[in-house]
Design a protein around this motif. Structure first.
Motif, mmCIF file in Angstrom:
data_model
loop_
_atom_site.group_PDB
_atom_site.id
_atom_site.type_symbol
_atom_site.label_atom_id
_atom_site.label_comp_id
_atom_site.label_asym_id
_atom_site.label_seq_id
_atom_site.Cartn_x
_atom_site.Cartn_y
_atom_site.Cartn_z
ATOM 1 N N THR A 61 0.869 -1.179 0.000
ATOM 2 C CA THR A 61 0.000 0.000 0.000
ATOM 3 C C THR A 61 0.899 1.219 0.000
ATOM 4 O O THR A 61 1.702 1.418 0.916
ATOM 5 C CB THR A 61 -0.925 0.028 1.236
ATOM 6 O OG1 THR A 61 -1.740 -1.142 1.227
ATOM 7 C CG2 THR A 61 -1.814 1.263 1.221
ATOM 8 N N ARG A 63 1.233 5.407 -0.215
ATOM 9 C CA ARG A 63 0.513 6.655 0.078
ATOM 10 C C ARG A 63 1.362 7.813 -0.443
ATOM 11 O O ARG A 63 2.408 8.128 0.081
ATOM 12 C CB ARG A 63 0.277 6.786 1.585
ATOM 13 C CG ARG A 63 -0.465 8.040 1.982
ATOM 14 C CD ARG A 63 -0.821 8.054 3.467
ATOM 15 N NE ARG A 63 0.172 7.441 4.339
ATOM 16 C CZ ARG A 63 1.207 8.095 4.880
ATOM 17 N NH1 ARG A 63 1.391 9.376 4.653
ATOM 18 N NH2 ARG A 63 2.055 7.452 5.667
ATOM 19 N N TRP A 64 0.883 8.447 -1.524
ATOM 20 C CA TRP A 64 1.597 9.571 -2.125
ATOM 21 C C TRP A 64 1.530 10.757 -1.175
ATOM 22 O O TRP A 64 0.444 11.227 -0.828
ATOM 23 C CB TRP A 64 1.009 9.902 -3.496
ATOM 24 C CG TRP A 64 1.652 9.085 -4.568
ATOM 25 C CD1 TRP A 64 2.567 9.517 -5.470
ATOM 26 C CD2 TRP A 64 1.460 7.690 -4.856
ATOM 27 N NE1 TRP A 64 2.954 8.482 -6.294
ATOM 28 C CE2 TRP A 64 2.291 7.352 -5.932
ATOM 29 C CE3 TRP A 64 0.679 6.692 -4.283
ATOM 30 C CZ2 TRP A 64 2.356 6.064 -6.465
ATOM 31 C CZ3 TRP A 64 0.743 5.406 -4.799
ATOM 32 C CH2 TRP A 64 1.576 5.113 -5.880
ATOM 33 N N GLU A 67 -0.075 14.347 -2.329
ATOM 34 C CA GLU A 67 -1.486 14.487 -2.711
ATOM 35 C C GLU A 67 -2.432 13.624 -1.884
ATOM 36 O O GLU A 67 -3.612 13.576 -2.166
ATOM 37 C CB GLU A 67 -1.649 14.160 -4.197
ATOM 38 C CG GLU A 67 -1.167 12.773 -4.543
ATOM 39 C CD GLU A 67 -1.061 12.525 -6.031
ATOM 40 O OE1 GLU A 67 -1.518 11.459 -6.454
ATOM 41 O OE2 GLU A 67 -0.537 13.385 -6.741
ATOM 42 N N SER A 68 -1.938 12.950 -0.893
ATOM 43 C CA SER A 68 -2.745 12.104 -0.002
ATOM 44 C C SER A 68 -3.510 11.012 -0.736
ATOM 45 O O SER A 68 -4.569 10.590 -0.289
ATOM 46 C CB SER A 68 -3.709 12.963 0.817
ATOM 47 O OG SER A 68 -2.988 13.885 1.590
ATOM 48 N N THR A 69 -2.998 10.544 -1.858
ATOM 49 C CA THR A 69 -3.591 9.427 -2.583
ATOM 50 C C THR A 69 -3.039 8.132 -2.016
ATOM 51 O O THR A 69 -1.844 8.019 -1.759
ATOM 52 C CB THR A 69 -3.254 9.524 -4.085
ATOM 53 O OG1 THR A 69 -3.803 10.734 -4.599
ATOM 54 C CG2 THR A 69 -3.807 8.344 -4.854
ATOM 55 N N VAL A 70 -3.910 7.140 -1.822
ATOM 56 C CA VAL A 70 -3.494 5.836 -1.314
ATOM 57 C C VAL A 70 -3.871 4.787 -2.354
ATOM 58 O O VAL A 70 -4.996 4.785 -2.867
ATOM 59 C CB VAL A 70 -4.178 5.520 0.031
ATOM 60 C CG1 VAL A 70 -3.801 4.126 0.515
ATOM 61 C CG2 VAL A 70 -3.818 6.573 1.069
ATOM 62 N N ALA A 71 -2.926 3.902 -2.681
ATOM 63 C CA ALA A 71 -3.174 2.830 -3.643
ATOM 64 C C ALA A 71 -2.677 1.517 -3.063
ATOM 65 O O ALA A 71 -1.507 1.387 -2.708
ATOM 66 C CB ALA A 71 -2.472 3.131 -4.965
ATOM 67 N N MET A 90 -5.668 1.969 -9.285
ATOM 68 C CA MET A 90 -5.549 3.316 -9.857
ATOM 69 C C MET A 90 -4.272 3.508 -10.675
ATOM 70 O O MET A 90 -4.265 4.302 -11.594
ATOM 71 C CB MET A 90 -5.610 4.426 -8.804
ATOM 72 C CG MET A 90 -6.875 4.455 -8.014
ATOM 73 S SD MET A 90 -6.990 5.713 -6.716
ATOM 74 C CE MET A 90 -5.418 6.460 -6.602
ATOM 75 N N TYR A 91 -3.185 2.853 -10.364
ATOM 76 C CA TYR A 91 -1.913 3.109 -11.049
ATOM 77 C C TYR A 91 -1.501 1.996 -11.991
ATOM 78 O O TYR A 91 -0.565 2.153 -12.762
ATOM 79 C CB TYR A 91 -0.797 3.366 -10.029
ATOM 80 C CG TYR A 91 -0.956 4.699 -9.372
ATOM 81 C CD1 TYR A 91 -0.482 5.850 -9.990
ATOM 82 C CD2 TYR A 91 -1.625 4.829 -8.166
ATOM 83 C CE1 TYR A 91 -0.655 7.091 -9.411
ATOM 84 C CE2 TYR A 91 -1.799 6.064 -7.575
ATOM 85 C CZ TYR A 91 -1.313 7.184 -8.196
ATOM 86 O OH TYR A 91 -1.494 8.415 -7.621
ATOM 87 N N ARG A 124 0.606 11.026 -16.338
ATOM 88 C CA ARG A 124 1.514 10.038 -15.753
ATOM 89 C C ARG A 124 2.946 10.211 -16.260
ATOM 90 O O ARG A 124 3.897 10.040 -15.492
ATOM 91 C CB ARG A 124 1.022 8.624 -16.055
ATOM 92 C CG ARG A 124 -0.307 8.293 -15.417
ATOM 93 C CD ARG A 124 -0.135 7.704 -14.023
ATOM 94 N NE ARG A 124 -1.409 7.500 -13.372
ATOM 95 C CZ ARG A 124 -2.127 6.384 -13.439
ATOM 96 N NH1 ARG A 124 -1.698 5.363 -14.138
ATOM 97 N NH2 ARG A 124 -3.272 6.308 -12.797
#
Length: 169
Positions: A61, A63-64, A67-71, A90-91, A124
């Motif tokens: 997991t 967490r960018w 930008e607070s994005t979690v994948a 998402m990625y 991207r």
């Protein structure tokens, strides 16, 4: 595109996009591996590894931090100091393939395969390009200060990719 990072390339097959970067790095494979395939190295240039099981089939997991994005996803290829591949929600599939160039240098071949519109491809390309600049700095002992973001630099990178990339590069 920038001094440290060569221009990435892309191809499209329907709505599947494949991005590729090849980076020559003046650091040995072990150091680069530590940056791209460990929970200690990833936050210095890409994302915090909230979960990171370093084995084929392991959970990951990311967490960018800007930008607070979690994948969340899975480790889909793992060969210590050679290949780390993660398939993330998402990625898509992100793959780091390392090759030694003598004792003090390496080549990092990166691939990102995902599904989405052409505009996402340009986003991207710019995003990975910028993250590879951060990787270059982190390897030199200057990890990214996530509180000092420059969205204008990302926009310039994206515009640069728009001017040189066609949908079917």
């Amino acid at each position: 595109m920038t001094k440290a990072i060569a221009h990435g390339t892309s191809s499209s097959h329907g709505d599947t996009r494949v991005l590729r970067f090849a980076l020559y790095l003046p650091y040995g494979v072990q150091k680069v591996w530590g940056a791209v395939a460990t929970p200690v190295g990833l936050p210095g240039w890409l994302a915090a590894a909230d979960v990171f099981e370093s084995r084929l089939g392991g959970r990951v997991t990311l967490r960018w931090l800007q930008e607070s994005t979690v994948a969340a996803g899975t480790v889909t290829a793992w060969d210590v100091e050679h290949v780390a591949e993660y398939t993330l929600a998402m990625y898509g599939r992100i793959r780091f393939h390392l090759e030694s160039v003598g004792r003090r240098a390496s080549v990092l071949r990166f691939t990102n395969e995902f599904t989405g519109p052409d505009g996402l491809r340009l986003d991207r390309l710019a995003g990975w390009h910028q993250h590879f600049e951060f990787l270059h700095d982190a390897l030199a002992g200057r990890p990214k200060d996530w509180s000092a973001q420059d969205p204008e630099h990302w926009r310039k990178l994206r515009d640069g990719y728009r001017s040189v990339c066609t949908e079917h590069d």
